[in-house]
Scaffold this active site. Structure first.
Site, mmCIF file in Angstrom:
data_model
loop_
_atom_site.group_PDB
_atom_site.id
_atom_site.type_symbol
_atom_site.label_atom_id
_atom_site.label_comp_id
_atom_site.label_asym_id
_atom_site.label_seq_id
_atom_site.Cartn_x
_atom_site.Cartn_y
_atom_site.Cartn_z
ATOM 1 N N GLU A 82 8.303 8.195 -16.975
ATOM 2 C CA GLU A 82 6.911 8.609 -17.174
ATOM 3 C C GLU A 82 6.398 8.150 -18.529
ATOM 4 O OE1 GLU A 82 6.517 12.685 -14.639
ATOM 5 O OE2 GLU A 82 8.038 12.681 -16.206
ATOM 6 N N HIS A 106 0.833 -1.224 0.000
ATOM 7 C CA HIS A 106 0.000 0.000 0.000
ATOM 8 C C HIS A 106 0.862 1.266 0.000
ATOM 9 C CE1 HIS A 106 -3.337 -2.682 1.329
ATOM 10 N NE2 HIS A 106 -2.355 -3.230 2.046
ATOM 11 N N SER A 115 13.535 21.431 -16.776
ATOM 12 C CA SER A 115 12.359 22.273 -16.948
ATOM 13 C C SER A 115 12.779 23.553 -17.650
ATOM 14 C CB SER A 115 11.778 22.591 -15.569
ATOM 15 O OG SER A 115 11.083 23.815 -15.605
#
Ligand code: ARG
Length: 473
Positions: A295, A161, A282
Site C-alpha cells: 500500500e 478489466h 491490526s
C-alpha cells in the site's frame, strides 16, 4: 554597517540585516547539506584548476585542499554545525574554510558563483544516486526473474478489466514486470547521460573573467564536457527533470506490482502469500495481516509523480537564467531519492519471498470461462464465420451460467443444439494446457515461447547486472 549583525558574504551593499523570517524563508541549508560531499569535491577540482592557471599558488591550493578535507571529516564525525545564517551548504563550507585557514580560504570563490556551483553539485549528486538505483534495480530484476523461473507450469487466469480473461503461465505474467523494470533500467541509465554537461565555469550566468580550464575540471569531476552555454548552464535543471521522470515511471511500475499483490493476497483471490516481514497487523482485529508495504509503494509513487510535476511547474514559470525559486529543486529530488533508496530494494526483497498458490490459480483458471475464445476459434476453423462463432459460444456461456456448470460439462447434444459443427474434438480444445500451447505467436504465453523468453531474460539480466556493477558508487 555592523558586520556582526550581518554576517553574509553579500552584506556589503546592505544597510540592514535580513528579517528573521526572511532568513528562515531563504535558508536552504536545512536540506542542501546533503550536497556537501559533492560541493567539496567540486571545490577541490576548481581550486586545483585555479592553481594550474596561476590564480592560486601551489601552497595555497594545498592549504585549501587540506582544509576542505578536514571539513569533510568534521561532517563525517557530525561535528559540522548547521547555522541558518549560512544560508546554504556552499556558504557554510566556504565560511568554515575561512575560519580554518584564514585569508587563503577567501580566494576559493574566485571565478565561480553559487549558481554554477549548485547546478554542478546537484548533477553530481543525481548521477551518484542513479548509480545506486541501477544496482538496486538489478536486484529487483533478478528477484522477478527468479520467481518467473520458479513458476514454470503454473497457470492462472490472465485478467483484463480485472475480469478473468484467458489462461496464461505465471512465468509469463511475471516476465511482464521484467520488461517494465528493464525499461526503467534503460531510462535510469539515460539519466546519467543528462548529467554529463558541467555547469561549473559558467559563473553567475555570463562566464568568468579568468582563463579557466573548464574541460580539465569537467574531466576531473567525471563530466564529459563543460556546458556549451553559460546562460543555459545555470538555468538548466533538465537532468533533475529526467531523473524525476525516470523515477516516476519506475515508481508507477512498483505501484502496479503492489496493487496486484494487494488484490492477489486478499482471501478472495488467495493467489499469493506476502511474507510476514512486509505486512503488519491490526491493533484491534487479531486475525489481520495487512499488505502495508504494498500500500505504501502505491502511496510513494504518487509522491514521486507529484515531485516530477512540482519541479516541472516550478521551472516552467521562470525566465532565464538562475532564479531563487530553483533553490527548491532539491526538495523534489531529495524526497524522491529517499523514497527510491527504500522502495526498490524493498520490492526486490519482497518479491524474493513471495509464495504463489499454484493450486488456487489453476482452480480459478478452471472455474472460469477463460477458454471461450478458444472454442470460438475452434468453430471458426470448422468454417463458422468468427462473428457467428463468438455469438454461439456466448450463448453457451450464458446457458452454463444459468445452469451453474462449466463449458466442459456440456454434452455433445447440447453443443450441437447451438451449432452442428461441434464434435468430440471440443473436449480436447477445452483444456488449459492445450490452450496455452495454441498461443504460438511471438511474445505469447505458449510454454515453449515462455521458456525461450526466460532464457533470453536471463541473458539480459546478466548484462544489466554487469552494467550496474560497473557503475556501483
Ligand atoms: N542556495 C542556492 C540554491 O540552492 C544557491 C545559489 C544561490 N545563488 C544566489 N545568487 N543567491 O539554488
Amino acid at each position: 554597517m555592523n558586520e556582526e549583525k550581518n554576517n553574509y558574504f553579500w552584506s556589503g551593499r546592505f544597510e540592514t540585516p535580513p528579517h528573521e523570517l526572511f532568513q528562515q524563508l531563504n535558508a536552504s541549508i536545512t536540506y542542501d547539506w546533503r550536497l556537501a560531499p559533492y560541493d567539496i569535491q567540486g571545490s577541490i577540482a576548481h581550486a586545483c584548476m585555479l592553481a594550474a592557471i596561476g590564480v592560486l599558488t601551489t601552497a595555497e591550493f594545498d592549504e585549501i585542499k587540506t582544509g576542505l578535507g578536514q571539513i569533510m571529516a568534521e561532517m563525517a564525525q557530525g561535528e559540522f554545525a548547521i547555522n541558518l545564517e549560512d544560508e546554504d551548504i556552499h556558504t557554510a563550507i566556504e565560511k568554515r574554510l575561512i575560519d580554518k585557514i584564514g585569508d587563503t580560504g577567501k580566494k576559493l570563490h574566485t571565478a565561480r558563483s553559487r549558481n554554477d556551483q549548485v547546478a554542478t553539485d546537484l548533477a553530481l549528486f543525481i548521477r551518484e544516486q542513479c548509480r545506486q538505483h541501477l544496482c538496486d534495480l538489478a536486484l529487483l530484476l533478478k528477484a522477478v526473474h527468479g520467481q518467473s523461473a520458479a513458476a514454470t507450469g503454473v497457470i492462472l487466469p490472465g485478467y483484463t478489466h480485472l475480469q478473468r480473461a484467458q489462461p496464461v503461465l505465471l512465468s509469463h505474467h511475471l516476465l511482464a514486470y521484467f520488461e517494465m523494470f528493464s525499461r526503467d533500467f534503460t531510462r535510469l541509465r539515460r539519466v546519467l547521460d543528462s548529467t554529463l554537461s558541467m555547469p561549473l565555469g559558467a559563473g553567475a550566468l555570463a562566464g568568468v573573467n579568468y582563463p579557466v580550464k573548464r574541460g580539465d575540471v569537467a574531466l576531473e569531476l567525471g563530466f564529459e564536457r563543460p556546458g556549451a552555454n553559460s546562460v543555459d548552464d545555470v538555468s538548466n535543471r533538465d537532468f533533475a527533470l529526467d531523473y524525476l521522470a525516470a523515477a516516476s515511471n519506475l515508481s508507477m511500475h512498483l505501484s502496479r506490482l503492489a496493487a496486484e499483490l494487494i488484490i492477489w493476497s486478499s482471501q478472495e483471490f488467495d493467489f499469493v502469500e506476502i511474507a510476514d516481514a512486509f505486512t503488519s497487523g491490526s491493533s484491534i482485529m487479531p486475525q489481520k495481516k495487512n499488505p502495508d508495504a504494498c500500500e505504501l509503494l502505491r502511496a510513494k509513487a504518487v509522491r514521486v509523480a507529484a515531485s516530477q510535476q512540482g519541479l516541472t511547474s516550478l521551472l516552467g514559470g521562470l525566465p532565464l537564467s538562475y532564479n531563487k525559486d530553483m533553490q527548491e529543486d532539491k526538495l523534489y529530488v531529495f524526497d524522491t531519492v529517499d523514497i527510491l533508496l527504500v522502495t526498490i530494494p524493498l520490492t526486490a526483497a519482497m518479491v524474493d519471498t513471495l509464495e504463489f498458490n499454484a493450486g488456487r490459480m489453476r482452480a480459478a483458471a478452471e472455474e472460469s470461462f477463460a477458454l471461450a475464445a478458444d472454442i470460438a476459434d475452434y468453430l471458426a476453423a470448422k468454417g463458422v464465420p468468427f462473428r457467428d462463432a463468438h455469438r454461439i459460444v456466448g450463448r453457451l456461456v450464458r446457458k452454463c451460467i444459468d445452469e451453474k456448470k462449466h463449458l466442459r460439462d456440456l454434452t455433445l447434444d447440447e453443443l450441437k443444439a447451438e451449432a452442428t459443427q461441434f464434435d468430440d474434438a471440443f473436449y480436447e480444445v477445452i483444456d488449459l494446457e492445450a490452450s496455452l500451447k495454441r498461443k504460438a505467436s511471438e511474445g505469447g504465453t505458449g510454454p515453449a515461447l515462455v521458456a525461450a523468453q526466460l532464457k533470453l531474460a536471463a541473458k539480459r539480466l546478466e548484462e544489466m547486472r554487469r552494467a550496474a556493477e560497473s557503475l556501483r558508487p
